[in-house]
Design a protein around this motif. Sequence first.
Motif, PDB file in Angstrom:
ATOM      1  N   ARG A 108       0.832  -1.207   0.000  1.00  0.00           N
ATOM      2  CA  ARG A 108       0.000   0.000   0.000  1.00  0.00           C
ATOM      3  C   ARG A 108       0.865   1.254   0.000  1.00  0.00           C
ATOM      4  O   ARG A 108       1.819   1.349   0.767  1.00  0.00           O
ATOM      5  CB  ARG A 108      -0.900   0.016   1.238  1.00  0.00           C
ATOM      6  N   ARG A 109       0.545   2.188  -0.874  1.00  0.00           N
ATOM      7  CA  ARG A 109       1.270   3.457  -0.964  1.00  0.00           C
ATOM      8  C   ARG A 109       0.336   4.604  -0.593  1.00  0.00           C
ATOM      9  O   ARG A 109      -0.831   4.605  -0.972  1.00  0.00           O
ATOM     10  CB  ARG A 109       1.781   3.690  -2.396  1.00  0.00           C
ATOM     11  N   TRP A 110       0.878   5.584   0.118  1.00  0.00           N
ATOM     12  CA  TRP A 110       0.129   6.781   0.422  1.00  0.00           C
ATOM     13  C   TRP A 110       1.100   7.903   0.804  1.00  0.00           C
ATOM     14  O   TRP A 110       2.276   7.663   1.043  1.00  0.00           O
ATOM     15  CB  TRP A 110      -0.885   6.530   1.536  1.00  0.00           C
ATOM     16  N   THR A 111       0.585   9.116   0.847  1.00  0.00           N
ATOM     17  CA  THR A 111       1.389  10.267   1.275  1.00  0.00           C
ATOM     18  C   THR A 111       0.860  10.767   2.609  1.00  0.00           C
ATOM     19  O   THR A 111      -0.361  10.911   2.778  1.00  0.00           O
ATOM     20  CB  THR A 111       1.316  11.392   0.227  1.00  0.00           C
ATOM     21  N   GLN A 112       1.749  11.031   3.542  1.00  0.00           N
ATOM     22  CA  GLN A 112       1.340  11.447   4.872  1.00  0.00           C
ATOM     23  C   GLN A 112       1.964  12.796   5.210  1.00  0.00           C
ATOM     24  O   GLN A 112       3.150  13.024   4.949  1.00  0.00           O
ATOM     25  CB  GLN A 112       1.779  10.397   5.900  1.00  0.00           C
ATOM     26  N   ASP A 113       1.163  13.673   5.780  1.00  0.00           N
ATOM     27  CA  ASP A 113       1.623  15.014   6.146  1.00  0.00           C
ATOM     28  C   ASP A 113       1.901  15.101   7.641  1.00  0.00           C
ATOM     29  O   ASP A 113       1.185  14.502   8.454  1.00  0.00           O
ATOM     30  CB  ASP A 113       0.548  16.051   5.772  1.00  0.00           C
ATOM     31  N   TYR A 114       2.941  15.863   7.980  1.00  0.00           N
ATOM     32  CA  TYR A 114       3.308  16.087   9.378  1.00  0.00           C
ATOM     33  C   TYR A 114       3.660  17.562   9.561  1.00  0.00           C
ATOM     34  O   TYR A 114       4.200  18.191   8.648  1.00  0.00           O
ATOM     35  CB  TYR A 114       4.536  15.253   9.778  1.00  0.00           C
ATOM     36  N   GLU A 115       3.394  18.091  10.741  1.00  0.00           N
ATOM     37  CA  GLU A 115       3.807  19.442  11.094  1.00  0.00           C
ATOM     38  C   GLU A 115       4.439  19.395  12.485  1.00  0.00           C
ATOM     39  O   GLU A 115       3.895  18.762  13.391  1.00  0.00           O
ATOM     40  CB  GLU A 115       2.616  20.402  11.105  1.00  0.00           C
ATOM     41  N   LEU A 116       5.564  20.063  12.646  1.00  0.00           N
ATOM     42  CA  LEU A 116       6.246  20.063  13.945  1.00  0.00           C
ATOM     43  C   LEU A 116       7.232  21.227  14.021  1.00  0.00           C
ATOM     44  O   LEU A 116       7.681  21.747  12.991  1.00  0.00           O
ATOM     45  CB  LEU A 116       6.960  18.737  14.198  1.00  0.00           C
ATOM     46  N   GLU A 117       7.571  21.616  15.235  1.00  0.00           N
ATOM     47  CA  GLU A 117       8.539  22.680  15.487  1.00  0.00           C
ATOM     48  C   GLU A 117       9.942  22.085  15.527  1.00  0.00           C
ATOM     49  O   GLU A 117      10.169  21.044  16.151  1.00  0.00           O
ATOM     50  CB  GLU A 117       8.242  23.372  16.818  1.00  0.00           C
ATOM     51  N   LEU A 118      10.883  22.783  14.846  1.00  0.00           N
ATOM     52  CA  LEU A 118      12.273  22.321  14.818  1.00  0.00           C
ATOM     53  C   LEU A 118      13.214  23.512  14.862  1.00  0.00           C
ATOM     54  O   LEU A 118      12.872  24.602  14.373  1.00  0.00           O
ATOM     55  CB  LEU A 118      12.546  21.527  13.535  1.00  0.00           C
ATOM     56  N   PRO A 119      14.417  23.366  15.417  1.00  0.00           N
ATOM     57  CA  PRO A 119      15.416  24.445  15.362  1.00  0.00           C
ATOM     58  C   PRO A 119      15.755  24.787  13.908  1.00  0.00           C
ATOM     59  O   PRO A 119      15.690  23.919  13.030  1.00  0.00           O
ATOM     60  CB  PRO A 119      16.623  23.839  16.087  1.00  0.00           C
ATOM     61  N   PRO A 120      16.135  26.032  13.642  1.00  0.00           N
ATOM     62  CA  PRO A 120      16.365  26.488  12.254  1.00  0.00           C
ATOM     63  C   PRO A 120      17.421  25.678  11.500  1.00  0.00           C
ATOM     64  O   PRO A 120      17.324  25.539  10.282  1.00  0.00           O
ATOM     65  CB  PRO A 120      16.814  27.938  12.435  1.00  0.00           C
ATOM     66  N   GLN A 121      18.433  25.165  12.183  1.00  0.00           N
ATOM     67  CA  GLN A 121      19.517  24.484  11.485  1.00  0.00           C
ATOM     68  C   GLN A 121      19.288  22.972  11.365  1.00  0.00           C
ATOM     69  O   GLN A 121      20.215  22.230  11.022  1.00  0.00           O
ATOM     70  CB  GLN A 121      20.831  24.743  12.215  1.00  0.00           C
ATOM     71  N   SER A 122      18.091  22.526  11.600  1.00  0.00           N
ATOM     72  CA  SER A 122      17.808  21.082  11.551  1.00  0.00           C
ATOM     73  C   SER A 122      17.987  20.532  10.141  1.00  0.00           C
ATOM     74  O   SER A 122      17.728  21.208   9.141  1.00  0.00           O
ATOM     75  CB  SER A 122      16.373  20.819  12.008  1.00  0.00           C
ATOM     76  N   THR A 123      18.416  19.293  10.080  1.00  0.00           N
ATOM     77  CA  THR A 123      18.537  18.604   8.800  1.00  0.00           C
ATOM     78  C   THR A 123      17.275  17.783   8.533  1.00  0.00           C
ATOM     79  O   THR A 123      16.423  17.604   9.416  1.00  0.00           O
ATOM     80  CB  THR A 123      19.748  17.660   8.810  1.00  0.00           C
ATOM     81  N   VAL A 124      17.198  17.254   7.322  1.00  0.00           N
ATOM     82  CA  VAL A 124      16.080  16.364   6.989  1.00  0.00           C
ATOM     83  C   VAL A 124      16.109  15.130   7.880  1.00  0.00           C
ATOM     84  O   VAL A 124      15.067  14.629   8.302  1.00  0.00           O
ATOM     85  CB  VAL A 124      16.144  15.975   5.502  1.00  0.00           C
ATOM     86  N   LEU A 125      17.316  14.641   8.205  1.00  0.00           N
ATOM     87  CA  LEU A 125      17.400  13.481   9.099  1.00  0.00           C
ATOM     88  C   LEU A 125      16.882  13.837  10.496  1.00  0.00           C
ATOM     89  O   LEU A 125      16.189  13.032  11.130  1.00  0.00           O
ATOM     90  CB  LEU A 125      18.837  12.971   9.171  1.00  0.00           C
ATOM     91  N   ASP A 126      17.199  15.044  10.987  1.00  0.00           N
ATOM     92  CA  ASP A 126      16.650  15.498  12.266  1.00  0.00           C
ATOM     93  C   ASP A 126      15.118  15.485  12.219  1.00  0.00           C
ATOM     94  O   ASP A 126      14.453  15.075  13.178  1.00  0.00           O
ATOM     95  CB  ASP A 126      17.132  16.915  12.582  1.00  0.00           C
ATOM     96  N   LEU A 127      14.583  15.976  11.117  1.00  0.00           N
ATOM     97  CA  LEU A 127      13.131  16.019  10.940  1.00  0.00           C
ATOM     98  C   LEU A 127      12.530  14.617  11.044  1.00  0.00           C
ATOM     99  O   LEU A 127      11.521  14.397  11.736  1.00  0.00           O
ATOM    100  CB  LEU A 127      12.812  16.634   9.579  1.00  0.00           C
ATOM    101  N   LEU A 128      13.159  13.660  10.362  1.00  0.00           N
ATOM    102  CA  LEU A 128      12.637  12.290  10.381  1.00  0.00           C
ATOM    103  C   LEU A 128      12.697  11.696  11.787  1.00  0.00           C
ATOM    104  O   LEU A 128      11.764  11.003  12.218  1.00  0.00           O
ATOM    105  CB  LEU A 128      13.427  11.425   9.391  1.00  0.00           C
ATOM    106  N   PHE A 129      13.780  11.958  12.509  1.00  0.00           N
ATOM    107  CA  PHE A 129      13.878  11.471  13.893  1.00  0.00           C
ATOM    108  C   PHE A 129      12.772  12.064  14.758  1.00  0.00           C
ATOM    109  O   PHE A 129      12.150  11.377  15.571  1.00  0.00           O
ATOM    110  CB  PHE A 129      15.249  11.809  14.483  1.00  0.00           C
TER     111      PHE A 129
END
Length: 221
Positions: A13-34
């Motif tokens: 099954r494939r789908w797209t999921q949306d997320y919203e969260l607060e992160l420090p300005p210098q965060s990386t995409v990997l930080d976001l995923l964690f």
Amino acid sequence: MAHARIDRFEAGRRWTQDYELELPPQSTVLDLLFEIQQRLDQTLSFRYSCRNWMCGSCGMLVNGREQLACRTRLADLDAPAVQIAPLRNLPVVKDLIVDLAPFFEKWNAVGVAFPDQSQKPIANPQKTQQTIDAHSDCITCGLCYSACDVLSHASDFLGPAALNRAYTLQLDARDVAHQKRGATIAADGGVFRCHSMGQCTNVCPKGLDPLAAIAALKRGA
């Protein structure tokens, strides 16, 4: 506030999921995923290891371009949302994790070690060694494999990483499999499938130039 749209895949099954969260300005995409995995959704799957641009484990599509998640800062994307998807041209195992077996099968097809370990040490000429060194820092991340337009419709193509590796071996005086490898390079699925679009070189996180390696192999084939 960071907005993320992530391609998900599980059990066919494939789908797209949306997320919203607060992160420090210098965060990386990997930080976001964690942060998503730890705070919002423990089912999200992705691959990583060194977090320092060295292992190549966290390759993925970020806003449509092949990137290492640990190297890509959200602030540099200059976009209202970050779209994250698995690498192309490889089977998806789950969410952002792809099966790299086809990539490494082709890497192995050109030879990854000197077949004759008994011969006496031989030094390459300095200029040749400099050329080899300039193509030798591949971290097998698969970004170039994903970006290759030829592989999107010709799965038997060896691909940029394997051919870049082949180029270094063909130049190396210590290697004794030049003839056999040369036949692999010139066969169907070899260098002449390349259309010289150059996306492989554009996305390489180590600054290698697989397109130049392939062009040199074509001249020698």
